[in-house]
Design a protein around this motif. Structure first.
Motif, short mmCIF file in Angstrom:
data_model
loop_
_atom_site.label_atom_id
_atom_site.label_comp_id
_atom_site.label_asym_id
_atom_site.label_seq_id
_atom_site.Cartn_x
_atom_site.Cartn_y
_atom_site.Cartn_z
N UNK A 58 -5.06 -0.54 -3.90
CA UNK A 58 -4.56 -1.90 -4.08
C UNK A 58 -3.42 -1.90 -5.09
N UNK A 59 -2.25 -2.39 -4.65
CA UNK A 59 -1.05 -2.41 -5.50
C UNK A 59 -0.83 -3.83 -6.00
N UNK A 60 -0.85 -4.01 -7.33
CA UNK A 60 -0.57 -5.32 -7.89
C UNK A 60 -1.74 -5.89 -8.66
N UNK B 291 -3.18 -2.01 0.20
CA UNK B 291 -3.16 -3.46 0.08
C UNK B 291 -2.09 -3.83 -0.94
N UNK B 292 -1.03 -4.46 -0.48
CA UNK B 292 0.09 -4.89 -1.33
C UNK B 292 -0.06 -6.38 -1.62
N UNK B 293 -0.13 -6.74 -2.89
CA UNK B 293 -0.35 -8.16 -3.21
C UNK B 293 0.87 -9.01 -2.93
N UNK B 294 2.04 -8.40 -2.79
CA UNK B 294 3.25 -9.13 -2.44
C UNK B 294 3.38 -9.28 -0.93
N UNK C 221 -6.80 1.06 -8.05
CA UNK C 221 -5.86 -0.02 -8.36
C UNK C 221 -4.63 0.55 -9.05
N UNK C 222 -3.48 0.12 -8.58
CA UNK C 222 -2.21 0.54 -9.17
C UNK C 222 -1.56 -0.66 -9.82
N UNK C 223 -1.26 -0.55 -11.11
CA UNK C 223 -0.63 -1.60 -11.91
C UNK C 223 -1.62 -2.67 -12.36
N UNK C 224 -2.91 -2.38 -12.27
CA UNK C 224 -3.92 -3.26 -12.84
C UNK C 224 -5.09 -2.40 -13.31
#
Length: 329
Positions: free
Chosen positions: A115-117, A63-66, A136-139
């Motif tokens: 989940x990225x972001x 899941x990419x938040x961008x 979670x990656x980056x959070x």
């Protein structure tokens, strides 16, 4: 750049202009996307940690938040995704991707979500309803009971400021980013701003007048630096720390347009060290974040849960290193 041009099938000039965010260039989004993806892949070094076999082929939803378009404006998150997908391929996991936090496309039988972001509490709850195996990656979601892979911002920013300080640069400007989660329920504070403020206060040198905000885009970096130039004129700080590469590239453009020499008059240090750091002029000094390792580590955390039956949440903090180039003395 020649390798990129040959791989994509475009001219060297086209590659150069795309990597420098030249919006006047008439090129399709598909070609632009290809150029950035090929540039990132060519910039990778192989992650050599030996995979541990898993007893089943895991289905992992990324899941990419961008959105797809926004991902091209900040290669940091695209780089993480590419590293994550590469690791899934090495482990023979089935990876599917969804952009802009669109959970409707995720299969009901998914084994894990990476989940990225940045995500709000409501978004985290929605993902947890699909599977308890979240990374979670980056959070940092450790406090909520989920595996997390994060960058060590505090040490990185301290090293940046120590470097400026050692060069005799005490008056340091900051260009940082602000943004919201995709559901607009959580304002995301740039951790590099907090680390910068704390470190400069420790030096007795924090000046809020030298701090400018943007939205992590190239254009916002340009506008923030132009504001600083107009505000301070000949009293412009001799050093600026910019919290991502697109904003730093925009800041360089503003300095160049105003005839301000980099690094002779102003030193610029960026963050993330994505591909574009080497394709702007002058080349950007930047804090290198191992985005491939961030993505790979997330996949390995999923595999660890299935291999070892681990239920205790784990946080992995990835270190950084400063890469000095032409934008700093």
């Amino acid at each position: 750049m020649k390798d990129i041009a040959q791989t994509v099938g475009v001219s060297l000039a086209t590659v150069s202009r795309v990597l420098n965010y030249d919006r006047t260039l008439s090129v399709s989004e598909s070609t632009r996307k290809q150029i950035f993806e090929v540039a990132e892949r060519l910039n990778y070094s192989k992650f050599k940690r030996r995979p541990v076999p898993v007893t089943k082929e895991l289905k992992i939803a990324i899941v990419q938040w961008y959105s797809k378009t926004k991902e091209l404006d900040d290669l940091y998150y695209m780089s993480i995704r590419l590293g994550l997908e590469k690791r899934c391929e090495e482990r023979h996991f089935l990876a599917t991707r969804t952009f802009h936090s669109d959970l409707s496309s995720i299969d009901a039988d998914v084994d894990a979500i990476i989940a990225i972001g940045k995500f709000s509490a409501q978004q985290v709850t929605a993902m947890a309803q699909l599977t308890p195996n979240l990374v979670f990656v980056d959070q940092d979601q450790l406090a909520e009971g989920y595996d997390s892979v994060v960058t060590d911002f505090d040490i990185a920013v301290k090293q940046v400021i120590d470097g400026f300080w050692a060069a005799g640069q005490r008056r340091i400007g900051l260009l940082y980013g602000t943004e919201w989660t995709t559901d607009e329920k959580l304002a995301v504070i740039d951790p590099r701003y907090l680390a910068f403020k704390h470190e400069m206060e420790d030096h007795g040198a924090f000046d809020p007048a030298l701090v400018f905000s943007g939205d992590y885009t190239n254009q916002s970096g340009y506008e923030a630096m132009m504001t600083a130039i107009k505000q301070f004129g000949s009293d412009l700080p001799a050093a600026f720390f910019v919290t991502n590469d697109p904003m730093a590239a925009g800041a360089l453009k503003a300095l160049h347009e105003q005839g301000i020499a980099v690094p002779q008059r102003v030193s610029v240090m960026s963050f993330n060290d994505t591909t574009i750091a080497k394709f702007v002029f002058p080349e950007l000094s930047s804090v290198h974040v191992d985005t491939e390792l961030l993505g790979s580590a997330a996949v390995d955390l999923v595999a660890d849960r299935y291999n070892n039956g681990r239920t205790t949440p784990q946080r992995m903090t990835i270190g950084t290193k400063i890469v000095k180039r032409d934008s700093t003395k």
